[in-house]
Design a protein around this motif. Structure first.
Motif, short mmCIF file in Angstrom:
data_model
loop_
_atom_site.label_atom_id
_atom_site.label_comp_id
_atom_site.label_asym_id
_atom_site.label_seq_id
_atom_site.Cartn_x
_atom_site.Cartn_y
_atom_site.Cartn_z
N HIS A 92 18.20 -24.19 -12.16
CA HIS A 92 16.82 -23.53 -12.84
C HIS A 92 17.04 -23.20 -14.17
N THR A 93 16.04 -23.93 -15.04
CA THR A 93 16.02 -23.64 -16.49
C THR A 93 14.96 -22.58 -16.83
N ASN A 94 15.32 -21.60 -17.65
CA ASN A 94 14.44 -20.52 -17.87
C ASN A 94 13.38 -21.17 -18.78
N SER A 95 12.15 -20.47 -18.91
CA SER A 95 11.17 -20.58 -19.62
C SER A 95 11.32 -20.11 -21.27
N ARG A 96 10.50 -20.69 -22.19
CA ARG A 96 10.62 -20.30 -23.45
C ARG A 96 10.11 -18.85 -23.71
N ASP A 97 9.00 -18.42 -22.62
CA ASP A 97 8.29 -16.94 -22.92
C ASP A 97 8.92 -16.31 -22.12
N GLU A 98 9.88 -16.32 -21.13
CA GLU A 98 10.30 -15.41 -20.40
C GLU A 98 10.94 -13.88 -20.87
N ALA A 99 11.03 -14.02 -21.99
CA ALA A 99 11.29 -12.64 -22.77
C ALA A 99 10.04 -11.87 -22.98
N LEU A 100 8.95 -12.45 -22.61
CA LEU A 100 7.53 -11.76 -23.06
C LEU A 100 6.92 -11.56 -22.05
N SER A 101 7.03 -12.52 -20.94
CA SER A 101 6.27 -12.58 -19.84
C SER A 101 6.64 -13.22 -18.59
N LEU A 102 5.95 -13.25 -17.34
CA LEU A 102 6.27 -14.52 -16.73
C LEU A 102 5.69 -15.90 -17.34
N PRO A 103 6.41 -16.90 -16.87
CA PRO A 103 6.04 -18.26 -17.59
C PRO A 103 4.67 -18.59 -17.49
N ASP A 113 0.80 -1.41 -0.02
CA ASP A 113 0.19 -0.04 -0.07
C ASP A 113 0.84 1.26 -0.07
N ASP A 114 2.23 1.19 -0.25
CA ASP A 114 3.20 2.31 -0.29
C ASP A 114 2.97 2.97 -1.62
N ALA A 115 3.07 4.26 -1.75
CA ALA A 115 2.79 5.04 -2.98
C ALA A 115 3.92 4.69 -3.83
N MET A 116 5.11 4.09 -3.47
CA MET A 116 6.18 3.63 -4.32
C MET A 116 5.68 2.25 -5.07
N SER A 117 4.79 1.70 -4.48
CA SER A 117 4.55 0.29 -4.83
C SER A 117 3.43 0.50 -6.08
N GLU A 118 2.90 1.33 -6.31
CA GLU A 118 1.71 1.34 -7.19
C GLU A 118 1.97 0.76 -8.80
N GLY A 119 1.15 0.02 -9.03
CA GLY A 119 1.40 -0.84 -10.20
C GLY A 119 2.29 -1.76 -10.51
N GLU A 120 3.13 -2.21 -9.29
CA GLU A 120 4.15 -3.00 -9.16
C GLU A 120 3.82 -4.30 -8.38
N VAL A 121 2.80 -4.35 -7.82
CA VAL A 121 2.37 -5.42 -6.82
C VAL A 121 2.21 -6.68 -7.55
N GLY A 122 2.75 -7.66 -7.24
CA GLY A 122 2.76 -9.07 -7.50
C GLY A 122 3.13 -9.29 -8.95
N LYS A 123 3.71 -8.23 -9.71
CA LYS A 123 4.07 -8.18 -11.18
C LYS A 123 5.29 -9.04 -11.48
N VAL A 124 6.30 -9.07 -10.69
CA VAL A 124 7.66 -9.73 -11.29
C VAL A 124 7.91 -10.85 -10.34
N GLY A 125 6.90 -10.96 -9.32
CA GLY A 125 7.25 -12.01 -8.40
C GLY A 125 6.06 -11.86 -7.29
#
Length: 569
Positions: free
Chosen positions: A377-388, A140-152
Motif C-alpha cells: 500500500h502506498t500512502n497518499s500525499r494528503d494523509e497527514a491532513l485528511s483521508l485521501p 448508535d452507541d454513545a461511545m461512537s458519537e462523532g466518530e462514525v465513518g470518520k477514519v474508515g
C-alpha cells in the motif's frame, strides 16, 4: 526433537538439521534451484521471454557472487533461509499485489472507492474500518458519537458488509481487513457475504489483521484482556484451517509499532516476538504447527532510510525461517516463509508541503519492492491532513505501477544482494533483533513483556529521541524543520459528510426492526454460553449470530460480559 521426517521440498529433517535427500546430494545448490524455477514457471510463466535494459542489455534472472559460498545466510530465492525472497522467480513472474487501503463514511461510499481503484488497476482490496467498528461499538452507541465513518467505513451488521462488497466477486478478489479485537466478527461477516454470492469458504482468499498484541503495545483498539483475546485468535486459526484454508488468519503487524515511534530493529524484533506468542498460543490450544503456520502473514512499515529498510526485510525473513524450523520444528517449508504486506510510513508524512510526500512514498515503496514484499500500500500525499482524495489515491497507486512497469527493478531477483553495505546491515539487524528476542524471552515471552510494559517503554524512549533530533535539526525533515515555505496553498481535502452518522444510525435501527429478533436472541445466548467453555471454538456461534444480522456491538457486548475489558498497564 523429532527426527527423520521427510518434507515436500526434498529434504530430510534429522538431528536438528535439514539435509538434501541422498539422490540429490550430487547436485549443486544452483541446479536444485533451477529445477524449482522450472516448476514455478510452469505454474506462473515469467512476464517476458527475455528481460533487457533500455540499452538492450539482457537482465539475468539472478546474480550471485563467485567469491564466497554464502548459502547458509543467503541461499537461493524460494529456498531456506529465504533471505533473497520467498519465491523462486519473485517479480519476474508476478508483481506484488497492489492493495490500496481505503474506507470512509458509509459502506456504499467505500464500495464506490473500491470499484474506482479496481478500475484503475489495483489488484486487491484493503478495508479501513471506522473507530467504533474497530473497538466493537455500534454506530448508535454513545461511545461512537462523532466518530462514525470518520477514519474508515462504518460496519454495524451483515447488511453493511453486503453493501461494502456489492458487485465484488469474492472468489476472484482477495481482501485484507485491518481489524483486530472484533476480527472474528468481521471475518464471519465477510464469509457470510461469500455464502450469499454462492462462493464456497474454500475459495475465499484474503487476510485479517487479527493482531491484538500490537494493539496493547502501540495502537490501543483493544477490547478484551490478553488471555481471551488470544483464545479468539487461535479459534480463528482452527476454524480457518478446517473451513477457509486459503485465508491468512493473521497479519502480525510491525507497521503500528513503527508508527508509534520504534526504530527498524525494534519494529522487526517486537513483531517477530509477537508472532512467536501466537504460535505458542496455537500450539498450546492443541494445533499442530504445520496446520496453521503456512497461513501466518506479516505487515511491515517502510521508512525513508532506503538501505536499512531493505536490510530489515531480508533479516526478518531469515530470522523467522530459523525460528520456525529450528525452534518450533516446523516440517513444511511453507511454515518457514515470512510472507508480508508493506505500507509506506504514515508517520513520515508532513502536513507542510504535502506534495513532498509523493517523493517520500516513492522512496519507501521502492525499498519495499527491493526488499521482496508480497503486497504493498502506498500512502497518499494528503494523509497527514485528511483521508485521501480520489486524485491523491490515484497518484499513490500510479506510484506502484510506475515502479512495476517502468523502473526495471522487478526484472531481476534481489538486485541489491551482494552489496557490502546491504549484507552488513542485514547481518547487524539480525544480530540486534536476536538480542531483543533474548531479552523478551528472559521476561517470559511477548505477552508477559506487553503486560509489564517493556516494549511500550522501549518504543516511547526511541520516539522521544526522534523528536529531540527533529527539534535540534540533527535530523532534517524537508519542508518541516528546513526548506520551509512562508505561504502554502491549502490543498483540496476529502470531507466526510456530517449527515452520515444519522443515516448510519437510522439504517441500523431499521435492520433491528425487520430482522428476526428471536433468532438473534437465541444466537447471542448460545454464544454467551459457549464463551464460558474455554476449550470451545466460538467461530461457528459468531457466524450464526452474524447470519441472523446481530450487530458488531451486540456480539462484542456479549463477549465483554463474559471476558471483561482490558484497561491497559
Amino acid at each position: 526433537m523429532i527426527e527423520n521426517r521427510i518434507d515436500n521440498n526434498n529434504f530430510y529433517y534429522t538431528r536438528g538439521h535439514y539435509i538434501v535427500k541422498q539422490y540429490e546430494q550430487d547436485s549443486t545448490a544452483k541446479e536444485r534451484w533451477e529445477k524449482s524455477v522450472s516448476k514455478a514457471i510452469e505454474r506462473f510463466p515469467e512476464r517476458k521471454q527475455t528481460f533487457t535494459t533500455s540499452s538492450g542489455i539482457e537482465v539475468e534472472r539472478l546474480y550471485e557472487s563467485k567469491e564466497a559460498d554464502t548459502s547458509e545466510t543467503l541461499g537461493y530465492p524460494g529456498e531456506y533461509p529465504y533471505t533473497r525472497g520467498i519465491q523462486p522467480t519473485m517479480y519476474r513472474s508476478r508483481f506484488w499485489t497492489m492493495r490500496q487501503y481505503a474506507g470512509f463514511g458509509s459502506a456504499k461510499e467505500t464500495n464506490k472507492r473500491f470499484r474506482y481503484l479496481l478500475e484503475q488497476g489495483q489488484t486487491g482490496l484493503s478495508v479501513a474500518f471506522d473507530l467504533p467498528t474497530q473497538i466493537g461499538y455500534d454506530s448508535d452507541d454513545a461511545m461512537s458519537e462523532g466518530e462514525v465513518g470518520k477514519v474508515g467505513v462504518a460496519i454495524d451488521t451483515l447488511q453493511d458488509m453486503e453493501h461494502l462488497l456489492d458487485g465484488i466477486p469474492l472468489d476472484k478478489v482477495s481482501t485484507s481487513m485491518t481489524i483486530n479485537a472484533p476480527a472474528s466478527v468481521l471475518l464471519c461477516m465477510y464469509l457470510a457475504v461469500g455464502e450469499k454470492q454462492g462462493v464456497p469458504f474454500e475459495k475465499i482468499t484474503g487476510t485479517i489483521q487479527n493482531d491484538i498484541l500490537k494493539e496493547y503495545i502501540a495502537r490501543g483498539t483493544y477490547i478484551f484482556p490478553p488471555k481471551p483475546s488470544m483464545r479468539l485468535i487461535t479459534n480463528i486459526f482452527e476454524f480457518c484451517n478446517q473451513h477457509v484454508p486459503k485465508f491468512n488468519t493473521i497479519s502480525i503487524s510491525g507497521y503500528h509499532i513503527r508508527e508509534a515511534g520504534s526504530n527498524a530493529v525494534q519494529e522487526a524484533a517486537f513483531t517477530i516476538a509477537n508472532g512467536m506468542a501466537y504460535v505458542d498460543a496455537a500450539i498450546e490450544s492443541g494445533l499442530e504447527v504445520d496446520d496453521f503456520a503456512p497461513r501466518l502473514a506479516f505487515f511491515f512499515n517502510a521508512h525513508n532510510n532506503f538501505f536499512e529498510e531493505v536490510a530489515k526485510f531480508r533479516a526478518a525473513r531469515r530470522i523467522w525461517a530459523k525460528i520456525m524450523r529450528e525452534h518450533y520444528g516446523a516440517n513444511n517449508p511453507k511454515s518457514w516463509k515470512l510472507r508480508f504486506h508493506t505500507q509506506t510510513g504514515g508517520s513520515t508524512l508532513t502536513a507542510q508541503q504535502p506534495d513532498n510526500n509523493i517523493v517520500r512514498v516513492t522512496l519507501q515503496a521502492l525499498a519495499a519492492v527491493m526488499g521482496g514484499t508480497q503486497s504493498l500500500h502506498t500512502n497518499s500525499r494528503d494523509e497527514a491532513l485528511s483521508l485521501p482524495t480520489e486524485d491523491s489515491a490515484r497518484i499513490a497507486l500510479r506510484t506502484q505501477q510506475i515502479i512495476a512497469h517502468e523502473s526495471g527493478v522487478a526484472d531481476t531477483i534481489d538486485p541489491l544482494a551482494g552489496s557490502y553495505y546491504v549484507e552488513k546491515l542485514t547481518d547487524e539487524i539480525e544480530s540486534q533483533v536476536n538480542r531483543y528476542l533474548e531479552r523478551i524471552k528472559e521476561i517470559g515471552g511477548a505477552v508477559q513483556a506487553v503486560e509489564e510494559g517493556y516494549m511500550q517503554r522501549e518504543i516511547q524512549q526511541n520516539a522521544y529521541e526522534i523528536q529531540k533530533n527533529i527539534e535540534s535539526q540533527d535530523e532534517i525533515i524537508v519542508g518541516l524543520n528546513k526548506f520551509e515555505l512562508e505561504e502554502e496553498v491549502e490543498p483540496d481535502l476529502l470531507r466526510v459528510d456530517e449527515t452520515l452518522e444519522k443515516e448510519q444510525i437510522d439504517t441500523l435501527q431499521a435492520i433491528r426492526n425487520k430482522r428476526d429478533n428471536e433468532k438473534v436472541k437465541e444466537a447471542l445466548t448460545a454464544l454467551k454460553e459457549t464463551a464460558k467453555d474455554e476449550k470451545a471454538n466460538l467461530m461457528p456461534y459468531i457466524l450464526d449470530a452474524v447470519r441472523a444480522y446481530a450487530s458488531v456491538g451486540e456480539i462484542c457486548n456479549v463477549l465483554r460480559e463474559e471476558f471483561g475489558e482490558y484497561t491497559g498497564v
